[in-house]
Design an enzyme around this catalytic site. Structure first.
Site, mmCIF file in Angstrom:
data_model
loop_
_atom_site.group_PDB
_atom_site.id
_atom_site.type_symbol
_atom_site.label_atom_id
_atom_site.label_comp_id
_atom_site.label_asym_id
_atom_site.label_seq_id
_atom_site.Cartn_x
_atom_site.Cartn_y
_atom_site.Cartn_z
ATOM 1 N N SER A 13 0.702 -1.174 -0.292
ATOM 2 C CA SER A 13 0.088 -0.389 0.132
ATOM 3 C C SER A 13 1.011 1.045 -0.254
ATOM 4 O O SER A 13 0.470 2.259 -0.659
ATOM 5 C CB SER A 13 -1.060 -0.124 1.291
ATOM 6 N N MET A 90 10.446 -7.507 4.561
ATOM 7 C CA MET A 90 10.751 -8.197 5.434
ATOM 8 C C MET A 90 12.250 -8.333 5.722
ATOM 9 O O MET A 90 11.937 -9.535 7.077
ATOM 10 C CB MET A 90 9.708 -9.061 5.496
ATOM 11 N N ARG A 91 12.680 -7.866 4.937
ATOM 12 C CA ARG A 91 14.595 -8.684 5.475
ATOM 13 C C ARG A 91 15.385 -8.302 5.922
ATOM 14 O O ARG A 91 15.344 -6.459 5.413
ATOM 15 C CB ARG A 91 14.967 -9.139 4.092
ATOM 16 N N ASN A 107 13.441 4.368 5.125
ATOM 17 C CA ASN A 107 12.340 3.004 5.432
ATOM 18 C C ASN A 107 11.100 3.533 6.294
ATOM 19 O O ASN A 107 11.126 4.986 6.570
ATOM 20 C CB ASN A 107 13.124 2.267 6.516
ATOM 21 N N HIS A 109 8.521 3.457 9.155
ATOM 22 C CA HIS A 109 8.130 2.169 10.430
ATOM 23 C C HIS A 109 6.962 2.668 10.369
ATOM 24 O O HIS A 109 7.018 3.616 11.238
ATOM 25 C CB HIS A 109 9.389 2.088 11.145
HETATM 26 C C1 GRF Z 1 3.835 -0.502 7.178
HETATM 27 O O1 GRF Z 1 2.801 -0.595 8.040
HETATM 28 C C2 GRF Z 1 5.362 -0.603 6.879
HETATM 29 O O2 GRF Z 1 5.124 0.920 8.255
HETATM 30 C C3 GRF Z 1 6.184 -1.703 7.695
HETATM 31 O O3 GRF Z 1 5.245 -2.446 7.105
HETATM 32 C C4 GRF Z 1 4.291 -2.344 6.812
HETATM 33 C C5 GRF Z 1 3.874 -2.488 5.138
HETATM 34 O O4 GRF Z 1 2.554 -2.245 4.648
HETATM 35 N N1 GRF Z 1 7.398 -1.182 7.098
HETATM 36 P P1 GRF Z 1 2.353 -1.594 2.764
HETATM 37 O O5 GRF Z 1 3.319 -3.063 2.296
HETATM 38 O O6 GRF Z 1 3.316 -0.833 2.242
HETATM 39 O O7 GRF Z 1 1.437 -1.935 3.043
#
Ligand code: GRF
Length: 222
Positions: A13, A90-91, A107, A109
């Site tokens: 998203s 996620m890495r 990034n 967060h």
């Molecule tokens: C988001 O909440 C971001 O803050 C975190 O991972 C999620 C990714 O969401 N790092 P999306 O894949 O961009 O919908």
């Protein structure tokens, strides 16, 4: 035009918000490449639909992380990428990789860093009972969720919130500030001094959620 690559593992998203900002002309950057470590990542189909080059690079195909990252670097070089945007990737990238792209990886967060680093930040916030949480765009350094902070946005936490409600409210702010942070970098307005970010010429006040105007932006201490 700033050439960016987006790394994403899932829903995408934030990628979608960045695509929209580029399309509308609000964000002067080109998304040249989307890379995922998961074949089924929705981010890849979103890129495909938007006509953006996208690639699943399977970490399982490589004997170790160094080899996997070599493959990432080859793709980044080919596309002449100037900024790597992690959006739900996620890495953990190795110190070697991060060092090679110093101040060129950002990034997002879902907490007000340095609070609630790591996984399940929204759950951590609820369990801690904070009244406010939010999201942070930061440069990536060797730590986890520790690099210099570029932008943050605050959301109120309600006593009735579950993890999903809070995550949704934070996500809306993520979609707002991530494209803005990239825009600041594209405009070459982001400087780092001694681990702190300073945003130059803030007269448009696009950066801060509280929209404080130029007076509230700290100047570098010399
Ligand atoms: C988001 O909440 C971001 O803050 C975190 O991972 C999620 C990714 O969401 N790092 P999306 O894949 O961009 O919908």
């Amino acid at each position: 035009m700033l050439k960016i690559a987006v790394f994403a593992s899932g829903r995408g998203s934030n990628l979608q918000a960045i695509i929209a900002a580029v399309k509308s002309g609000e964000l002067p950057a080109e998304i040249c490449l989307v890379i995922s470590d998961r074949e089924d990542a929705k981010a890849l189909s979103r890129a495909e639909e938007a006509g953006i080059a996208n690639k699943f690079i399977d970490p399982g195909r490589f004997q170790d992380q160094a080899e996997y990252e070599k493959a990432l670097i080859a793709e980044l070089n080919k596309a002449e990428i100037e900024l790597i945007v992690l959006a739900g990737f996620m890495r953990i990238l190795s110190p070697d990789f991060v060092g090679k792209y110093e101040n060129k990886i950002i990034n997002i967060h879902p907490s007000l860093l340095p609070a609630f680093q790591g996984l399940q930040a929204q759950k951590q916030a609820l369990e801690c009972g904070v009244r406010y949480s939010g999201c942070t765009v930061h440069f990536v350094d060797e730590g986890i969720d520790t690099g210099p902070i570029i932008l943050q946005a605050v959301v109120e936490v309600s006593e009735d919130d579950g993890v999903e409600e809070l995550a949704d409210r934070i996500l809306k702010e993520e979609h707002r500030i991530y494209p803005r942070a990239i825009k600041l970098i594209a405009e070459d307005r982001v400087k780092i001094e001694q681990g702190r970010v300073f945003i130059e010429d803030d007269s448009k006040a696009v950066n801060n959620v509280n929209n404080p105007g130029p007076a509230a932006v700290p100047s570098p201490q010399r």
